[in-house]
Design a protein around this motif. Structure first.
Motif, short mmCIF file in Angstrom:
data_model
loop_
_atom_site.label_atom_id
_atom_site.label_comp_id
_atom_site.label_asym_id
_atom_site.label_seq_id
_atom_site.Cartn_x
_atom_site.Cartn_y
_atom_site.Cartn_z
N PHE A 100 0.93 -1.26 0.01
CA PHE A 100 0.08 0.07 0.26
C PHE A 100 0.76 1.51 0.19
O PHE A 100 0.62 2.12 -0.70
CB PHE A 100 -0.83 0.09 1.08
N SER A 101 1.83 1.16 0.74
CA SER A 101 2.85 2.42 0.98
C SER A 101 3.54 2.80 -0.57
O SER A 101 3.82 3.88 -0.76
CB SER A 101 4.14 2.12 1.87
N LYS A 102 3.68 1.68 -1.40
CA LYS A 102 4.25 1.67 -2.68
C LYS A 102 3.13 2.07 -3.55
O LYS A 102 3.42 2.25 -4.94
CB LYS A 102 4.87 0.47 -3.24
N ALA A 138 -0.19 2.47 6.41
CA ALA A 138 -1.15 2.40 5.16
C ALA A 138 -2.55 2.33 5.58
O ALA A 138 -3.43 2.82 4.50
CB ALA A 138 -0.80 1.47 4.46
N VAL A 139 -3.05 1.85 6.61
CA VAL A 139 -4.47 1.90 6.73
C VAL A 139 -5.00 3.24 6.95
O VAL A 139 -6.12 3.61 6.41
CB VAL A 139 -4.79 1.19 8.07
N HIS A 140 -4.26 4.33 7.02
CA HIS A 140 -4.67 5.60 7.30
C HIS A 140 -4.45 6.45 6.30
O HIS A 140 -4.65 7.70 6.34
CB HIS A 140 -4.53 6.12 8.81
N ASP A 141 -3.72 5.90 5.17
CA ASP A 141 -3.54 6.83 4.12
C ASP A 141 -3.95 6.02 2.71
O ASP A 141 -4.19 4.81 2.75
CB ASP A 141 -2.16 6.86 3.91
N GLY A 142 -4.11 6.82 1.81
CA GLY A 142 -4.49 6.23 0.54
C GLY A 142 -6.00 6.05 0.31
O GLY A 142 -6.80 6.27 0.85
#
Length: 186
Positions: A100-102, A138-142
């Motif tokens: 997710f970060s990627k 990543a749970v809190h972004d995207g």
């Protein structure tokens, strides 16, 4: 027969000693990670793995590499964790977070599906999803649509977000008695 039994007992004791040493290093590495001494934590995780490769050690190593922005290395360590124990759910979860970060949302979704296939059903699924869903940045972004579609029903609302960019990993290690909420960075 007695000599063979004695030899078997010595071998078992050697294996237990090796496991104890690897476990001790894993605990030290986790503490270094919590202290945000990531280089030292990585060194200790690698040392633990060299003694006894475990899915836990590979997964914690991956998460520490993720903190340092070494996403490709982190993904490789998650793959190693899954190879050691395909049923270790946190390896799948952490891999999803790193993907997710990627911004590899399709890969993250596949890893989340693997994670969900491993967590228990019913009320335990909500608890497991909430526990896992609250420890990665990543749970809190995207794209929340991917996460909401993949997390168990009811778990999304109980997860308190951390500040964007926070690298503090507050998932409780299996050997600690501290609750998640008491080690959470807010």
């Amino acid at each position: 027969a007695a000599a063979a039994r004695d030899e078997e007992l010595r071998e078992r004791q050697a294996t237990l000693d090796k496991l104890a040493q690897a476990w001790e290093l894993l605990q030290e590495a986790y503490q270094a990670q919590m202290d945000e001494d990531y280089d030292h934590a990585i060194h200790l995780y690698q040392k633990s793995i060299s003694i006894q490769p475990t899915a836990e050690a590979y997964t914690f190593l991956a998460w520490t590499l993720h903190f340092q922005g070494k996403l490709e290395e982190a993904i490789e360590e998650c793959k190693k964790a899954i190879a050691v124990d395909p049923n270790y759910a946190h390896a799948h979860w952490d891999r999803a977070q790193i993907l997710f970060s990627k911004q590899d949302y399709a890969g993250a979704a596949r890893s989340l599906e693997a994670f969900l296939a491993l967590i228990p059903a019913g009320e335990d699924a909500d608890r497991a999803g909430a526990d896992a869903g609250c420890h990665g940045p990543a749970v809190h972004d995207g794209d929340r649509r991917v996460r909401r579609a993949r997390l168990p029903r009811g778990s999304w609302g109980r997860c308190r977000p951390r500040p964007a960019g926070s690298a503090r990993h507050w998932w409780r290690a299996p050997w600690t008695s501290t609750s998640r909420s008491s080690t959470r960075s807010s």
